[in-house]
Scaffold this motif. Structure first.
Motif, mmCIF file in Angstrom:
data_model
loop_
_atom_site.group_PDB
_atom_site.id
_atom_site.type_symbol
_atom_site.label_atom_id
_atom_site.label_comp_id
_atom_site.label_asym_id
_atom_site.label_seq_id
_atom_site.Cartn_x
_atom_site.Cartn_y
_atom_site.Cartn_z
ATOM 1 N N VAL A 184 -2.656 -8.432 43.735
ATOM 2 C CA VAL A 184 -2.604 -8.411 45.195
ATOM 3 C C VAL A 184 -2.001 -7.075 45.608
ATOM 4 O O VAL A 184 -0.869 -6.755 45.261
ATOM 5 C CB VAL A 184 -1.755 -9.580 45.746
ATOM 6 N N VAL A 185 -2.777 -6.298 46.331
ATOM 7 C CA VAL A 185 -2.333 -4.990 46.798
ATOM 8 C C VAL A 185 -1.715 -5.115 48.189
ATOM 9 O O VAL A 185 -0.743 -4.436 48.513
ATOM 10 C CB VAL A 185 -3.512 -3.987 46.814
ATOM 11 N N PHE A 186 -2.280 -6.014 48.988
ATOM 12 C CA PHE A 186 -1.798 -6.169 50.364
ATOM 13 C C PHE A 186 -2.074 -7.586 50.844
ATOM 14 O O PHE A 186 -3.136 -8.146 50.561
ATOM 15 C CB PHE A 186 -2.509 -5.170 51.288
ATOM 16 N N PHE A 187 -1.100 -8.169 51.557
ATOM 17 C CA PHE A 187 -1.295 -9.459 52.209
ATOM 18 C C PHE A 187 -0.545 -9.452 53.526
ATOM 19 O O PHE A 187 0.618 -9.059 53.591
ATOM 20 C CB PHE A 187 -0.783 -10.619 51.347
ATOM 21 N N SER A 188 -1.219 -9.872 54.585
ATOM 22 C CA SER A 188 -0.595 -9.989 55.893
ATOM 23 C C SER A 188 -1.052 -11.298 56.519
ATOM 24 O O SER A 188 -2.223 -11.670 56.415
ATOM 25 C CB SER A 188 -1.017 -8.818 56.791
ATOM 26 N N PHE A 189 -0.117 -11.996 57.155
ATOM 27 C CA PHE A 189 -0.423 -13.244 57.864
ATOM 28 C C PHE A 189 0.469 -13.277 59.093
ATOM 29 O O PHE A 189 1.689 -13.398 58.982
ATOM 30 C CB PHE A 189 -0.153 -14.445 56.955
ATOM 31 N N GLU A 190 -0.144 -13.093 60.252
ATOM 32 C CA GLU A 190 0.643 -12.967 61.485
ATOM 33 C C GLU A 190 -0.020 -13.728 62.610
ATOM 34 O O GLU A 190 -1.226 -13.977 62.589
ATOM 35 C CB GLU A 190 0.737 -11.482 61.877
ATOM 36 N N PRO A 191 0.765 -14.101 63.618
ATOM 37 C CA PRO A 191 0.191 -14.778 64.783
ATOM 38 C C PRO A 191 -0.953 -13.939 65.390
ATOM 39 O O PRO A 191 -0.852 -12.721 65.480
ATOM 40 C CB PRO A 191 1.359 -14.886 65.764
ATOM 41 N N ASN A 192 -2.003 -14.608 65.781
ATOM 42 C CA ASN A 192 -3.183 -13.949 66.323
ATOM 43 C C ASN A 192 -3.091 -13.907 67.851
ATOM 44 O O ASN A 192 -3.977 -14.355 68.557
ATOM 45 C CB ASN A 192 -4.446 -14.704 65.878
ATOM 46 N N GLN A 193 -2.016 -13.375 68.339
ATOM 47 C CA GLN A 193 -1.780 -13.317 69.778
ATOM 48 C C GLN A 193 -1.095 -11.984 70.080
ATOM 49 O O GLN A 193 -0.158 -11.609 69.395
ATOM 50 C CB GLN A 193 -0.868 -14.464 70.197
ATOM 51 N N LEU A 194 -1.564 -11.305 71.085
ATOM 52 C CA LEU A 194 -0.912 -10.061 71.504
ATOM 53 C C LEU A 194 0.056 -10.326 72.622
ATOM 54 O O LEU A 194 -0.045 -11.256 73.352
ATOM 55 C CB LEU A 194 -1.952 -9.019 71.961
#
Length: 77
Positions: free
Chosen positions: A67-77
């Motif tokens: 795994v080089v990169f993983f991101s998990f964030e709210p999908n709201q601006l």
């Protein structure tokens, strides 16, 4: 679920966005992304495992990739 202020006719999106990059150095790499609605009580680790499994089903050769990169964030601006 329709996101507030979504473009008319746009497909519904999940509550969170994920991005995952897997690599077999010198052989193969893939970056995939999407949205997800985690189950109530799910942890970030639960989602990571599910997303990685989802991606490696599409790219079985990356089952043992790093795994080089993983991101998990709210999908709201």
């Amino acid at each position: 679920m329709t996101m507030p202020n979504a473009r008319p006719g746009a497909a519904p999106q999940g509550s969170h966005q994920w991005i995952l990059t897997l690599e077999l150095p010198g052989r193969a790499a893939a970056t995939e992304y999407g949205t997800w609605n985690p189950d109530p009580g799910a942890t970030r680790h639960d989602v990571f495992v599910a997303v990685r499994r989802h991606v490696t089903r599409q790219f079985p050769e990356l089952e043992r990739a790093t795994v080089v990169f993983f991101s998990f964030e709210p999908n709201q601006l």
